[in-house]
Design a protein around this motif. Structure first.
Motif, PDB file in Angstrom:
ATOM      1  N   GLU A 152      51.461  57.054  17.335  1.00 57.54           N
ATOM      2  CA  GLU A 152      51.770  56.362  18.591  1.00 57.54           C
ATOM      3  C   GLU A 152      50.575  55.522  19.061  1.00 57.54           C
ATOM      4  N   ILE A 153      49.384  56.099  18.956  1.00 53.66           N
ATOM      5  CA  ILE A 153      48.181  55.363  19.369  1.00 53.66           C
ATOM      6  C   ILE A 153      47.963  54.149  18.483  1.00 53.66           C
ATOM      7  N   LYS A 154      48.200  54.307  17.170  1.00 50.06           N
ATOM      8  CA  LYS A 154      48.061  53.181  16.245  1.00 50.06           C
ATOM      9  C   LYS A 154      49.029  52.059  16.591  1.00 50.06           C
ATOM     10  N   ARG A 155      50.258  52.445  16.920  1.00 48.64           N
ATOM     11  CA  ARG A 155      51.266  51.440  17.280  1.00 48.64           C
ATOM     12  C   ARG A 155      50.840  50.678  18.531  1.00 48.64           C
ATOM     13  N   LYS A 156      50.321  51.382  19.521  1.00 52.31           N
ATOM     14  CA  LYS A 156      49.863  50.722  20.742  1.00 52.31           C
ATOM     15  C   LYS A 156      48.679  49.800  20.468  1.00 52.31           C
ATOM     16  N   LEU A 157      47.771  50.263  19.612  1.00 48.46           N
ATOM     17  CA  LEU A 157      46.619  49.431  19.276  1.00 48.46           C
ATOM     18  C   LEU A 157      47.029  48.161  18.540  1.00 48.46           C
ATOM     19  N   GLU A 158      48.001  48.295  17.640  1.00 47.67           N
ATOM     20  CA  GLU A 158      48.503  47.120  16.918  1.00 47.67           C
ATOM     21  C   GLU A 158      49.143  46.120  17.879  1.00 47.67           C
ATOM     22  N   LYS A 159      49.901  46.633  18.863  1.00 44.51           N
ATOM     23  CA  LYS A 159      50.509  45.750  19.869  1.00 44.51           C
ATOM     24  C   LYS A 159      49.437  45.013  20.660  1.00 44.51           C
ATOM     25  N   LYS A 160      48.412  45.741  21.071  1.00 40.33           N
ATOM     26  CA  LYS A 160      47.325  45.110  21.823  1.00 40.33           C
ATOM     27  C   LYS A 160      46.630  44.041  20.990  1.00 40.33           C
ATOM     28  N   GLU A 161      46.445  44.351  19.702  1.00 33.13           N
ATOM     29  CA  GLU A 161      45.788  43.378  18.827  1.00 33.13           C
ATOM     30  C   GLU A 161      46.625  42.117  18.677  1.00 33.13           C
TER      31      GLU A 161
END
Length: 611
Positions: free
Chosen positions: A478-487
């Motif tokens: 979940e954290i990875k998905r959020k980080l990818e969205k932010k990127e």
């Protein structure tokens, strides 16, 4: 006794101290090879020295060196002379690094005592590992020497002769390697030194445990300072209003009240609400008001009161900053060591990291060291006096040890130290920080506490860790998905800004070139008009394009008229158009009919006149 010759060494037998015999000509006779007791043995040893430089690896062959006289000052001075040193040492092979990144990787491997793949390939290619000659490799670092001895079946030599030769190589390296200047060597060393230092210091900014160490140190210092300053305010303002000390025990609240009340004689029923806001208790506020009316304190001058108010204001601001710093420490611990903070608390976890020096050092400690971390004096005193060793150190400030019974304090501290070690290692070496493991470890400590009190059997560690791993993988995804969205959002934002910047530059260029484009268009139009005029002059009988367009329009209107008359259902607007077109059509017809009539009349008049 031993003496090195060119590519060989002559050693005297261990049972005889007689030196080798010399002939009359002064040359050394060939030593005998059989037997013992005066016989000598020839052991061919080829000494190579490995030198690591910022430019690459270098392998030097030692031609002639005397081990016994190496420590003499004359020999040490001869190393400084490039001519004498060049007769002793020659470059056997050199392996330059392809890039700065490759140099940094190799230097990191050497500093950790690991044999890099480039170094292994270099030595395998250039070092004589097989044959009659016994190869000896001189290395300046003992860790690298031990690693090389495991990789290759060769004898490694460190210190002694190798240290002196390495000193000379380091001094004359740019002269020994062809094509390498002193300036280029110094630049390579400077660049590698900067990159090596950056690599050692470089880490994730959001996971900097140095900020935690500084924050907890400042927090402890602020606690001491606020306590000292509050006592000073109490003593100073107590001369004027001594009864307030007994009513209010909190330091920051006392300073706020001293700032609010000022002169106690001016306190009235109107200020009761403001007192309640500070004290958060109506009974205390009324007690302060009653005490101010019957106080035994001395009168105070306005200047003294101003100074007390200013000082109390400073203490209040320090207390507010302490709360902000504690919140900052909490957020920093949730980023750097979330599992340790969830297990033992932010403040105690930060004190453990600070005492260990870093989170990495804390992760390297065993559980027995973490248990007594902070109680070193008591430990050594107990060892010296042969008394009882301490059961806990900094972890005593956690709530678990305080809740345990006296007989179980040592057991729960040992168990808690074990879980703290696990949590710190997870925090140190995990890529995505989560507090899942910390929550599970805290539950385990709670279960162990209840087991000591009630006897309820806790869950097995294997089952708990399986559940924790499952939850941690989900949370990490979940954290990875959020980080990818932010990127992605960040990249889009940067792209838009870049496009806007490019558009502005293009607009400026268009404005600059707009006048030139307008002149070009005008010239083109003039050329086209001139060509049309020439065509019209050549074909004078032909109609102009404007007349042709008018004819085409009139023909189209004539074709459309009968079709419109055939339609019965037409709108009023269409009827008006029909009437207009009919009038336009009839007018030229009447003109054409009138023309022949007038010509006939003229002819008749001519005939009559002739008659």
């Amino acid at each position: 006794m031993s003496r090195y010759f060119a590519r060989g060494r002559v050693e005297t037998c261990a049972l005889s101290l007689a030196p080798p015999s010399f002939s009359c000509s002064g040359r050394e006779e060939r030593p005998r090879t059989a037997g013992c007791c005066g016989d000598t043995l020839i052991i061919m040893v080829l000494l190579h020295v490995l030198f690591e430089h910022a430019a690459g690896y270098a392998l030097f062959a030692v031609k002639e060196v005397e081990e016994i006289g190496m420590l003499l000052p004359q020999v040490e001075e001869s190393v400084l002379n490039i001519g004498k040193f060049n007769s002793m040492v020659s470059l056997a092979a050199f392996f330059p690094f392809k890039s700065a990144q490759a140099a940094l990787e190799n230097m990191n491997a050497i500093s950790e005592g690991v044999v890099h793949a480039d170094l292994k390939l270099f030595l395998e290619t250039n070092l004589p590992l097989s044959g009659k000659k016994k190869a000896t490799l001189g290395v300046s670092d003992s860790k690298v020497g031990a690693a090389l001895q495991e990789e290759f079946t060769i004898s490694i030599q460190t210190g002694g002769v190798v240290a002196e030769i390495t000193r000379g190589i380091r001094l004359h390296f740019h002269s020994l390697v062809k094509g390498l200047t002193g300036l280029a060597a110094s630049k390579a060393q400077l660049g590698l030194g900067h990159s090596y230092s950056r690599a050692k210091v470089k880490f994730n900014v959001n996971r900097a445990d140095n900020m935690i160490i500084q924050s907890i140190a400042l927090l402890d210092q602020l606690d001491k300072d606020i306590n000292t300053f509050s006592m000073r305010v109490r003593e100073w303002y107590g001369y004027h209003f001594p009864e307030l000390i007994k009513i209010v025990s909190d330091n920051s609240m006392y300073c706020r009240l001293a700032q609010l009340i000022g002169n106690r004689k001016e306190l009235s029923e109107e200020s009761l609400e403001s007192l309640e806001e500070v004290v958060m208790d109506s009974a205390k506020a009324q007690a302060i008001l009653d005490a101010s009316r019957s106080s035994m304190g001395m009168d105070i001058s306005p200047i003294d009161l101003i100074n007390i108010e200013r000082f109390s204001n400073r203490v209040v601001s320090l207390a507010a900053y302490r709360l902000e710093l504690q919140e900052y420490l909490r957020s920093k611990m949730s980023q750097v060591a979330p599992n340790l903070a969830a297990l033992i608390g932010e403040v105690v976890g930060a004190r453990l990291i600070s005492h260990a020096g870093s989170l990495t050092n804390l992760a390297k400690y065993p559980a027995s060291t973490v248990q007594i971390l902070g109680a070193e004096k008591a430990l050594f005193r107990a060892l010296k006096t042969r008394g009882n060793t301490p059961k806990y150190g900094l972890i005593f400030h956690s709530t678990f040890i305080g809740r345990a019974a006296a007989k179980n304090k040592g057991r729960i501290s040992r168990y808690l130290a074990n879980k703290c070690t696990i949590a710190s290692r997870i925090d140190c070496f995990s890529e995505i920080p989560t507090c899942v493991f910390g929550d599970k470890l805290r539950e385990q400590v709670e279960e162990r506490l209840s087991f000591y009190e009630t006897g309820d059997v806790p869950r097995k560690n294997v089952d708990v860790m399986k559940d924790a791993v499952k939850e941690a993988t989900d949370v990490a995804a979940e954290i990875k998905r959020k980080l990818e969205k932010k990127e992605k959002k960040r990249k889009k934002r940067e792209k838009k800004l870049q496009e806007e910047a490019n558009g502005e530059t293009n607009g400026e260029a268009e404005v600059e070139n707009g006048e030139a484009d307008a002149t070009v268009v005008k010239k083109k139009k003039k050329k086209q008009a001139a060509e049309e005029m020439e065509v019209q002059a050549e074909n004078g009988e032909e109609d102009t394009p404007a007349k042709k367009k008018k004819k085409r329009k009139s023909e189209a209107e004539e074709v459309e008229v009968p079709a419109e008359e055939a339609e019965d259902t037409s709108t009023p607007a269409k009827k008006k158009k029909k009437q207009k077109t009919e009038t336009m059509d009839t007018e030229p017809a009447e003109e054409t009919s009138e023309a022949p009539v007038s010509e006939k009349k003229k002819k008749k008049k001519k005939k009559e006149n002739g008659d």
